[in-house]
Write an enzyme that holds these catalytic residues in place. Structure first.
Site, PDB file in Angstrom:
ATOM      1  N   SER A 116       0.837  -1.192   0.000  1.00  0.00           N
ATOM      2  CA  SER A 116       0.000   0.000   0.000  1.00  0.00           C
ATOM      3  C   SER A 116       0.874   1.245   0.000  1.00  0.00           C
ATOM      4  O   SER A 116       2.095   1.157   0.094  1.00  0.00           O
ATOM      5  CB  SER A 116      -0.927   0.000   1.207  1.00  0.00           C
ATOM      6  N   LYS A 117       0.202   2.378  -0.057  1.00  0.00           N
ATOM      7  CA  LYS A 117       0.880   3.671  -0.140  1.00  0.00           C
ATOM      8  C   LYS A 117       1.971   3.847   0.909  1.00  0.00           C
ATOM      9  O   LYS A 117       2.979   4.481   0.649  1.00  0.00           O
ATOM     10  CB  LYS A 117      -0.156   4.790   0.062  1.00  0.00           C
ATOM     11  N   ARG A 118       1.686   3.311   2.106  1.00  0.00           N
ATOM     12  CA  ARG A 118       2.684   3.587   3.142  1.00  0.00           C
ATOM     13  C   ARG A 118       3.998   2.860   2.898  1.00  0.00           C
ATOM     14  O   ARG A 118       4.987   3.107   3.569  1.00  0.00           O
ATOM     15  CB  ARG A 118       2.119   3.305   4.541  1.00  0.00           C
ATOM     16  N   HIS A 119       4.032   1.959   1.908  1.00  0.00           N
ATOM     17  CA  HIS A 119       5.298   1.314   1.554  1.00  0.00           C
ATOM     18  C   HIS A 119       6.118   2.145   0.565  1.00  0.00           C
ATOM     19  O   HIS A 119       7.260   1.828   0.290  1.00  0.00           O
ATOM     20  CB  HIS A 119       5.041  -0.080   0.951  1.00  0.00           C
ATOM     21  N   GLY A 120       5.501   3.171  -0.007  1.00  0.00           N
ATOM     22  CA  GLY A 120       6.226   3.989  -0.987  1.00  0.00           C
ATOM     23  C   GLY A 120       5.357   4.262  -2.200  1.00  0.00           C
ATOM     24  O   GLY A 120       4.131   4.228  -2.107  1.00  0.00           O
TER      25      GLY A 120
END
Ligand code: GLU
Length: 490
Positions: free
Chosen positions: A257-261
């Site tokens: 998800s977004k929080r991975h990059g």
């Protein structure tokens, strides 16, 4: 072979969906007559975003994925947008109803919720209890008069549903755990599990390749195919084959998800990944070439990727590997192409780029280390940041405090004044300091680097010095001598 990619236009195309599109496209391009169909699944009015559809086209085109039939280019099975196909779904829904495979249900959300709760309390599976299956015409009429609008439910037969998934292998579902699912909502709009079957059927799809989050939907869809086949004839309705691709996980093994990059195609483009590199990386997930090579052209990927060889285990996204692959593709660019590619990232910084020749030199000096476009900024920062010695941290001070550092810097300042401003010229001066003072290695180079750039590491030191220019370097050395070592020089 006819395959399709059927995104719902609810947001940016993320890596998981892009991988699904790529794999479908690869399968279609394996044969001359293979067809890759793009279908927009926009039946969920609340979640649709018209901008997202445009974004999907752009992302696919950028990746180099073309389609043979689709909402924008049409094709023999038009419409390719589900919101334009409502009359078709109505037609098939009526057919199912007339033949006893679907029935109207008037239960309200609240009623259903109550009964579900009760079922759970009594230890029964919380599936629909078929209350409306046995309603008489009069009862239905009464409910209609009360203003209730029915949904249409599919009648789930007893037994099990089996299929052989090209990635998951043999899959069996017991239908006793499947509710009579809704195929038309009370406003007449179709649900996903129904519309997808009607479309795959009428578009003559041979193989459905999609994310394994849809594995549990597949038995429902097969039940609809079975019903259609009973009504229309077995020779008319062919159940497609299925290949459910495992999810992509982030490095921490939670859903990517977004929080991975940057995990959408749009963001990857914005960060300066090349489409060929992203295509290459995504098509390598869960599979590897027999030769062990990882930089593979589209042509080779088309030849080598086989759906049934993709691992059934979830793939873990490796940003380091993506960066490496991207760097390999960046290396293939000519110097001119590389400069054009990274220039927009520099423009965003607001730095003074007016001496274009000089900036180009900087770019070429660092290009080998850059793994994605945006990274150029980090590499060139040294040339644009203010020379402010209050920013000297303890590590840099330690270098300047080595016994020999003061001598090296003072000597360098003096000798540089009349140095020939070429690589050989500057290098010769450094060599002189080495000889005259018997100082070498890091004790020679590090103080010079720190004194000229306020950095411990960086690209080729002499090249960096040359790019700054003689005046700037002398000015910097003078500042260090005066303010750090308290030595006045002229
Ligand atoms: N619209 C569905 C999705 O985006 C497609 C599922 C399918 O390919 O059947 O998940």
């Amino acid at each position: 072979m006819r395959v399709r990619f059927a995104p719902s236009p609810t947001g940016d195309l993320h890596f998981g969906n892009a991988r699904t599109a790529i794999l479908n496209w690869i399968v279609a391009r394996k044969t001359e007559d293979g067809k890759f169909i793009l279908r927009i699944e926009d039946t969920d009015k609340d979640r649709n975003d018209p901008e997202a559809e445009k974004g999907i086209y752009e992302a696919l085109k950028w990746l180099g994925i073309d389609w043979d039939e689709g909402p924008d280019i049409g094709g023999p099975f038009h419409p390719y947008r589900q919101s334009e196909s409502f009359d078709i779904y109505q037609k098939y829904a009526s057919l199912l109803k007339e033949n006893g495979f679907a029935y109207e249900c008037f239960c309200t959300e609240e009623e259903l919720e109550k009964r579900k709760k009760k079922a759970l309390e009594e230890g029964r599976p919380p599936i629909y209890d078929r209350k409306c299956l046995y309603l008489s015409e009069e009862e239905k009429q009464k409910l209609r008069e009360q203003g209730r609008k029915p949904v249409l439910r599919f009648f789930v037969r007893e037994g099990e549903v089996r299929f052989n998934d090209k990635i998951k292998g043999d899959v069996v579902f017991e239908t006793k755990n499947i509710s009579d699912f809704i195929i038309l909502r009370s406003d007449g709009s179709p649900t996903y599990n129904f519309a997808v079957v009607i479309d795959d059927f009428r578009m003559k799809i041979d193989l459905v390749i999609r994310g394994d989050d849809h594995l549990a939907n597949t038995p429902k869809q097969i039940l609809v195919y079975e019903a259609l086949s009973k009504i229309l004839g077995e020779d008319k309705v062919k159940i497609p084959e299925f290949a459910h691709i495992p999810m992509i996980l982030g490095p921490d093994r939670s859903k990517l998800s977004k929080r991975h990059g940057a995990v959408s195609v749009k963001r990857a483009k914005e960060k300066g990944y090349l489409p060929e590199a992203l295509f290459n990386y995504l098509s390598l997930l869960g599979w590897s070439s027999p030769t062990g090579e990882e930089i593979l052209s589209k042509e080779r990927l088309i030849k080598e990727v086989e759906i049934d060889r993709i691992s059934s285990a979830a793939a873990v996204f490796d940003f380091t590997k993506l960066n490496w692959i991207n760097q390999e593709y960046l290396k293939k660019l000519s110097d001119r192409e590389f400069i054009e590619f990274v220039w927009p990232f520099l423009e965003k910084t607001g730095w003074d780029l007016s001496d274009r020749k000089k900036v180009e030199k900087m770019i070429l000096l660092v290009r080998d280390g850059v793994s994605f476009g945006e990274e150029i900024v980090k590499y060139l920062e040294v040339f644009f940041k203010e020379f402010d010695i209050t920013q000297l941290n303890d590590k840099l001070k330690e270098v300047l405090d080595w016994e020999s550092s003061k001598i090296v810097i003072e000597e360098f300042y003096k000798k540089l004044k009349d140095a020939e401003w070429t690589k050989e010229g500057v290098f010769a001066k450094i060599k002189e300091i080495q000889k005259e003072n018997k100082i070498k290695g890091k004790f020679l180079y590090m103080p010079i680097r720190v004194a000229t750039t306020l950095e411990e590491h960086g690209p080729d030191l002499v090249e960096v010095i040359l790019i700054f220019g003689k005046d700037e370097i002398l000015k910097r050395l003078k500042i260090i001598l005066k303010e750090y070592y308290k030595i006045e020089v002229d």
